[in-house]
Structures are given as structure tokens and as C-alpha cells.
Design a protein around this motif. Structure first.
Motif, PDB file in Angstrom:
ATOM      1  N   MET A 175      -1.080  12.822  -4.978  1.00 60.46           N
ATOM      2  CA  MET A 175      -1.816  13.595  -5.992  1.00 60.46           C
ATOM      3  C   MET A 175      -1.470  15.075  -5.897  1.00 60.46           C
ATOM      4  SD  MET A 175      -3.867  11.652  -7.754  1.00 60.46           S
ATOM      5  CE  MET A 175      -4.466   9.968  -7.676  1.00 60.46           C
ATOM      6  N   ASN A 216      -3.926   4.853  -7.379  1.00 61.70           N
ATOM      7  CA  ASN A 216      -5.101   5.042  -8.243  1.00 61.70           C
ATOM      8  C   ASN A 216      -5.075   4.019  -9.386  1.00 61.70           C
ATOM      9  OD1 ASN A 216      -6.517   7.501 -10.395  1.00 61.70           O
ATOM     10  ND2 ASN A 216      -7.491   6.771  -8.538  1.00 61.70           N
ATOM     11  N   ILE A 269       5.182   0.496   1.010  1.00 61.47           N
ATOM     12  CA  ILE A 269       6.243   0.588  -0.005  1.00 61.47           C
ATOM     13  C   ILE A 269       6.855   1.994  -0.086  1.00 61.47           C
ATOM     14  CG2 ILE A 269       5.388  -1.345  -1.390  1.00 61.47           C
ATOM     15  CD1 ILE A 269       4.799   2.197  -2.539  1.00 61.47           C
ATOM     16  N   LEU A 286     -16.408  10.055  -6.433  1.00 66.18           N
ATOM     17  CA  LEU A 286     -15.886   9.351  -7.606  1.00 66.18           C
ATOM     18  C   LEU A 286     -16.638   9.825  -8.846  1.00 66.18           C
ATOM     19  CD1 LEU A 286     -15.723   5.780  -6.088  1.00 66.18           C
ATOM     20  CD2 LEU A 286     -13.792   7.247  -6.634  1.00 66.18           C
ATOM     21  N   TYR A 334       0.848  -1.191   0.000  1.00 65.54           N
ATOM     22  CA  TYR A 334       0.000   0.000   0.000  1.00 65.54           C
ATOM     23  C   TYR A 334       0.878   1.234   0.000  1.00 65.54           C
ATOM     24  CZ  TYR A 334       0.641   1.744   4.766  1.00 65.54           C
ATOM     25  OH  TYR A 334       1.156   2.305   5.891  1.00 65.54           O
ATOM     26  N   SER A 335       0.260   2.339  -0.433  1.00 60.22           N
ATOM     27  CA  SER A 335       0.994   3.598  -0.452  1.00 60.22           C
ATOM     28  C   SER A 335       0.246   4.617   0.411  1.00 60.22           C
ATOM     29  CB  SER A 335       1.168   4.066  -1.892  1.00 60.22           C
ATOM     30  OG  SER A 335       2.115   5.091  -1.923  1.00 60.22           O
ATOM     31  N   ARG A 395      -2.668  12.213   0.710  1.00 62.33           N
ATOM     32  CA  ARG A 395      -2.302  10.811   0.957  1.00 62.33           C
ATOM     33  C   ARG A 395      -2.355   9.998  -0.347  1.00 62.33           C
ATOM     34  NH1 ARG A 395       0.244   9.269   5.293  1.00 62.33           N
ATOM     35  NH2 ARG A 395      -0.372   7.166   4.727  1.00 62.33           N
TER      36      ARG A 395
HETATM   37  C1  LIG Z   1     -13.318   9.812   0.451  1.00 65.97           C
HETATM   38  C2  LIG Z   1     -12.649   9.258  -0.785  1.00 65.97           C
HETATM   39  C3  LIG Z   1     -12.790   9.935  -1.985  1.00 65.97           C
HETATM   40  C4  LIG Z   1     -12.172   9.449  -3.141  1.00 65.97           C
HETATM   41  N1  LIG Z   1     -12.328  10.146  -4.308  1.00 65.97           N
HETATM   42  C5  LIG Z   1     -11.707   9.715  -5.425  1.00 65.97           C
HETATM   43  C6  LIG Z   1     -11.827  10.448  -6.644  1.00 65.97           C
HETATM   44  O1  LIG Z   1     -12.446  11.523  -6.721  1.00 65.97           O
HETATM   45  N2  LIG Z   1     -11.221   9.938  -7.759  1.00 65.97           N
HETATM   46  C7  LIG Z   1     -10.512   8.778  -7.718  1.00 65.97           C
HETATM   47  O2  LIG Z   1      -9.988   8.376  -8.770  1.00 65.97           O
HETATM   48  N3  LIG Z   1     -10.371   8.070  -6.580  1.00 65.97           N
HETATM   49  C8  LIG Z   1     -10.942   8.505  -5.434  1.00 65.97           C
HETATM   50  N4  LIG Z   1     -10.823   7.786  -4.265  1.00 65.97           N
HETATM   51  C9  LIG Z   1     -10.050   6.535  -4.261  1.00 65.97           C
HETATM   52  C10 LIG Z   1      -8.570   6.676  -3.849  1.00 65.97           C
HETATM   53  O3  LIG Z   1      -8.367   7.820  -3.043  1.00 65.97           O
HETATM   54  C11 LIG Z   1      -7.630   6.753  -5.065  1.00 65.97           C
HETATM   55  O4  LIG Z   1      -7.806   5.627  -5.883  1.00 65.97           O
HETATM   56  C12 LIG Z   1      -6.165   6.886  -4.658  1.00 65.97           C
HETATM   57  O5  LIG Z   1      -5.419   7.402  -5.731  1.00 65.97           O
HETATM   58  C13 LIG Z   1      -5.527   5.583  -4.204  1.00 65.97           C
HETATM   59  O6  LIG Z   1      -4.160   5.827  -3.892  1.00 65.97           O
HETATM   60  P1  LIG Z   1      -3.517   5.274  -2.533  1.00 65.97           P
HETATM   61  O7  LIG Z   1      -2.063   5.552  -2.594  1.00 65.97           O
HETATM   62  O8  LIG Z   1      -4.234   5.796  -1.347  1.00 65.97           O
HETATM   63  O9  LIG Z   1      -3.820   3.715  -2.705  1.00 65.97           O
HETATM   64  P2  LIG Z   1      -3.705   2.532  -1.659  1.00 65.97           P
HETATM   65  O10 LIG Z   1      -4.945   2.444  -0.842  1.00 65.97           O
HETATM   66  O11 LIG Z   1      -2.413   2.597  -0.928  1.00 65.97           O
HETATM   67  O12 LIG Z   1      -3.651   1.302  -2.678  1.00 65.97           O
HETATM   68  C14 LIG Z   1      -4.709   1.053  -3.586  1.00 65.97           C
HETATM   69  C15 LIG Z   1      -4.521  -0.309  -4.256  1.00 65.97           C
HETATM   70  O13 LIG Z   1      -3.323  -0.305  -5.026  1.00 65.97           O
HETATM   71  C16 LIG Z   1      -2.401  -1.288  -4.555  1.00 65.97           C
HETATM   72  N5  LIG Z   1      -1.089  -0.641  -4.555  1.00 65.97           N
HETATM   73  C17 LIG Z   1      -0.771   0.568  -4.011  1.00 65.97           C
HETATM   74  N6  LIG Z   1       0.510   0.872  -4.269  1.00 65.97           N
HETATM   75  C18 LIG Z   1       1.008  -0.176  -4.978  1.00 65.97           C
HETATM   76  C19 LIG Z   1       2.273  -0.430  -5.548  1.00 65.97           C
HETATM   77  N7  LIG Z   1       3.290   0.434  -5.437  1.00 65.97           N
HETATM   78  N8  LIG Z   1       2.468  -1.594  -6.237  1.00 65.97           N
HETATM   79  C20 LIG Z   1       1.430  -2.477  -6.378  1.00 65.97           C
HETATM   80  N9  LIG Z   1       0.201  -2.267  -5.857  1.00 65.97           N
HETATM   81  C21 LIG Z   1      -0.011  -1.131  -5.168  1.00 65.97           C
HETATM   82  C22 LIG Z   1      -2.868  -1.664  -3.160  1.00 65.97           C
HETATM   83  O14 LIG Z   1      -2.508  -2.990  -2.818  1.00 65.97           O
HETATM   84  C23 LIG Z   1      -4.366  -1.470  -3.278  1.00 65.97           C
HETATM   85  O15 LIG Z   1      -4.954  -2.605  -3.880  1.00 65.97           O
HETATM   86  C24 LIG Z   1     -11.414   8.249  -3.088  1.00 65.97           C
HETATM   87  C25 LIG Z   1     -11.256   7.570  -1.871  1.00 65.97           C
HETATM   88  C26 LIG Z   1     -11.865   8.061  -0.727  1.00 65.97           C
HETATM   89  C27 LIG Z   1     -11.687   7.317   0.579  1.00 65.97           C
END
Ligand SMILES: Cc1cc2nc3c(=O)[nH]c(=O)nc-3n(C[C@H](O)[C@H](O)[C@H](O)COP(=O)(O)OP(=O)(O)OC[C@H]3O[C@@H](n4cnc5c(N)ncnc54)[C@H](O)[C@@H]3O)c2cc1C
Length: 297
Positions: A84, A121, A59, A200, A36-37, A115
Motif C-alpha cells: 500500500m 486487499n 507469492i 476498517l 499470501y503476500s 506489508r
Molecule cells: C490492524 C489491521 C488493520 C487493518 N486495517 C485495514 C483498513 O483500514 N482497510 C482495509 O481495507 N483493510 C485493513 N486491514 C486488512 C488488511 O490489512 C488488508 O486487506 C490488506 O490489504 C491485505 O493485504 P495482504 O497482502 O496483507 O494480504 P494477505 O494476508 O497476504 O492475503 C489476504 C487474502 O488474499 C489472498 N491472496 C493474497 N495474495 C494473493 C494472490 N496473489 N493471489 C491469490 N490470492 C491471494 C490470501 O490467500 C488471503 O486469503 C487491516 C488489517 C489489520 C491486521
């Protein structure tokens, strides 16, 4: 009774020292460990009980994950730990890939963007991922570290189905690389959500275009669509309409209809399939008109 305020379940936090260690651990714990990131997708799914794990593998900080660099000959590299907001506010991204800055800035709220990462994404593989289409039409290539070493995976061959990608046990995406932008690049990202922030997309339309002598119209257009098919995808059908003839308002309308015809949306809580289709047409027309107005100045 379902607990309306569930907390995170007990699990182990794992912080490997190297990519090799991370890949080895993940490959040895398939089904019980995930990387996770930012955690903005993972933590919500863990809290809701949709995702069950024994280990979360952090990671952030592994080799290459904190890189955010631009070189006019090599292009842009965005590491897996880059948020982002870092992307949306980076001067080189704003200058050379303004459509990516716009797409990253469209995700949720400022707090969440501190975060959430681009790589998260992408790896989450949601059809609604707001930055995926733009990375696709900018020809993004993922650098993946696995148990057998490092390999490149073009983004346009990364997605298999909602939540499913070509990643194998032990794989960690280290970064995404975008080649130098084509000369004269203009782009935009149009997002329709239920509200202006924090939701979303119901439909997402990413458009990029630039002058091109390879095309009879004199311009190359790239169009990718989100939330309207099992995975985000590039609409070659709509792009094709804009390659063969002089660009006019009528041709833009035709391309918008072709984009609408290329989608296969579903009904869900955020919108019906019928509404989504119509909005693909409207947003594609709006995006193309905006991009064309800038290009033809
Ligand atoms: C309140 C809320 C609002 C949101 N609004 C939006 C929005 O407007 N638009 C949108 O697109 N998304 C939205 N999201 C979803 C989310 O925020 C995005 O998808 C975000 O970019 C995920 O990034 P992260 O680093 O937090 O992912 P994480 O939660 O860390 O990981 C997401 C997935 O990717 C995998 N992963 C992460 N890093 C790696 C890596 N380096 N190698 C392999 N696998 C990996 C993880 O195992 C997991 O399955 C929202 C979420 C919430 C809670």
C-alpha cells in the motif's frame, strides 16, 4: 478455555520458484494451502483459528509480482507484492491516479501499509476493503495465473460474496492493471472508521469523474461503495442521476440519496445498518461536491 493470546499454529512455509510451480502446488493442496503476500489478513485469521492451513505459499517475487509501472498508453500495473505504501507514495500514481493513492493511504497505519498489498486487499474480498472500490471505478482488470495458464478477470466480475471470489484452485493473482486515466480525471475516497487510523471502514465511498461528451451532463461520474453490501460495488443508480442533467447542488443531493437507496448494509460491532445508510448519503454528497468543485473550476 479460549486462549486470549493465541500464537500462530505450526504450518509449512512454501516458496515456489515459478508461477507454474505455485499454481500446481496450490491445486494439489486445495483446502490446506493458500497464497499470501503481506499476510496482514492471513496471519490474523490463522492466529484466531478462523483459517486452518498446512501450507502458506509466498507469492512475493514470482514473475510480475514486483512490477509497479506506468505508461501513458498502457496505464498502470501493480504487482501482487506491491505494498500500500509503495502505491500511495509512487509519483505516477499520485499524478495520474490520485484517488488510488488516497485510498491506499487510508488503509490502517503506516506500519501495516508497509506489508499490506492491494492484491491482498482485493483477494481477501472483504466488503470493507478500502482500495477495491477505487480500483473498480478505474476499470481494474486482474491478471490471474492458473493451472491452465494466464487469464484476465475484470474486477467488476471478481466478487461473489464476503470472502468469496471467482478464483479457482491453483489461481494466483499476479497483478492488477488499470487503463490510462480518462482525461481530466478527478477523484476522492471518503472513509468513515471508528477512529482516524487503524480501523476498517464503517462506510467507504470512492468517487471518480471526468468530462465526457457521451453524457448529457457533460461529465461521467463513477461511484463505488464499501462496507454497505455483501461485496464492494458500483452504484449505477447514483451514477445515472448525474448523467442526464446539468450538475447542480440539488442533483448531487439526489445522487447521494440514490446511493443510499442502493445499499444493503448489516448491523455489526462497527455500526448499525441505519447509521451506515445515512452515512452513505452524507459521504457521497461530500465526495461528489468535492470532486465537482475541482472539475468545474
Ligand atoms: C490492524 C489491521 C488493520 C487493518 N486495517 C485495514 C483498513 O483500514 N482497510 C482495509 O481495507 N483493510 C485493513 N486491514 C486488512 C488488511 O490489512 C488488508 O486487506 C490488506 O490489504 C491485505 O493485504 P495482504 O497482502 O496483507 O494480504 P494477505 O494476508 O497476504 O492475503 C489476504 C487474502 O488474499 C489472498 N491472496 C493474497 N495474495 C494473493 C494472490 N496473489 N493471489 C491469490 N490470492 C491471494 C490470501 O490467500 C488471503 O486469503 C487491516 C488489517 C489489520 C491486521
Amino acid at each position: 478455555m479460549i486462549n486470549p493470546h493465541p500464537g500462530l499454529p505450526e504450518l509449512q512455509y512454501v516458496k515456489p520458484a515459478t508461477l507454474k510451480e505455485a499454481s500446481k502446488f496450490l491445486a494439489e493442496n486445495v483446502g490446506t494451502a493458500k497464497p499470501y503476500s503481506g499476510g496482514t489478513d492471513s496471519f490474523v485469521r490463522l492466529r484466531d483459528g478462523v483459517l486452518k492451513l498446512d501450507y502458506l505459499v509466498d507469492i512475493k517475487g514470482l514473475e510480475g509480482t514486483k512490477e509497479l509501472s506506468f505508461d501513458s498508453k498502457k496505464g498502470l500495473t501493480i504487482g501482487a507484492a506491491i505494498t500500500m505504501n509503495q502505491v500511495a507514495c509512487h509519483p505516477d500514481v499520485i499524478k495520474h491516479y490520485p484517488n488510488l493513492a488516497e485510498a491506499a493511504g487510508s488503509v490502517a497505519s503506516y506500519q501495516l501499509r508497509n506489508r499490506a498489498t492491494i492484491i491482498g486487499n482485493i483477494c481477501n474480498a472483504s466488503p470493507a476493503g478500502d482500495t477495491i472500490g477505487t480500483c473498480m471505478i478505474l476499470d481494474g482488470v486482474l491478471k490471474v495465473h492458473g493451472v491452465d495458464g494466464v487469464r484476465d478477470v475484470p474486477l467488476n466480475s471478481f466478487f461473489l460474496a464476503p470472502g468469496r471470489t471467482v478464483l479457482k484452485p491453483g489461481d494466483v493473482v499476479v497483478a492488477i492493471h488499470l487503463p490510462p486515466p480518462p482525461k481530466g480525471l478527478v477523484g476522492t475516497y471518503k472513509k468513515l472508521g471508528r477512529n482516524r487510523i487503524g480501523d476498517l471502514s464503517i462506510v467507504g465511498v470512492a468517487v471518480a469523474a471526468y468530462p465526457s461528451s457521451d453524457s448529457a451532463s457533460g461529465y461521467r461520474f463513477r461511484i463505488a461503495l464499501a462496507s454497505v453490501a455483501p461485496v464492494p460495488f458500483e452504484s449505477f443508480k447514483a451514477e445515472g442521476v448525474l448523467s442526464g442533467k446539468k450538475i447542480t447542488a440539488e442533483l448531487i443531493d439526489e445522487a447521494a440519496v440514490a446511493a443510499m437507496d442502493s445499499v444493503t448494509p448489516i448491523d455489526d460491532v462497527r455500526g448499525s445498518a441505519r447509521y451506515r445508510k445515512q452515512m452513505v448519503k452524507n459521504l457521497t454528497r461530500e465526495a461528489l461536491t468535492e470532486v465537482w468543485t475541482k472539475l468545474s473550476k
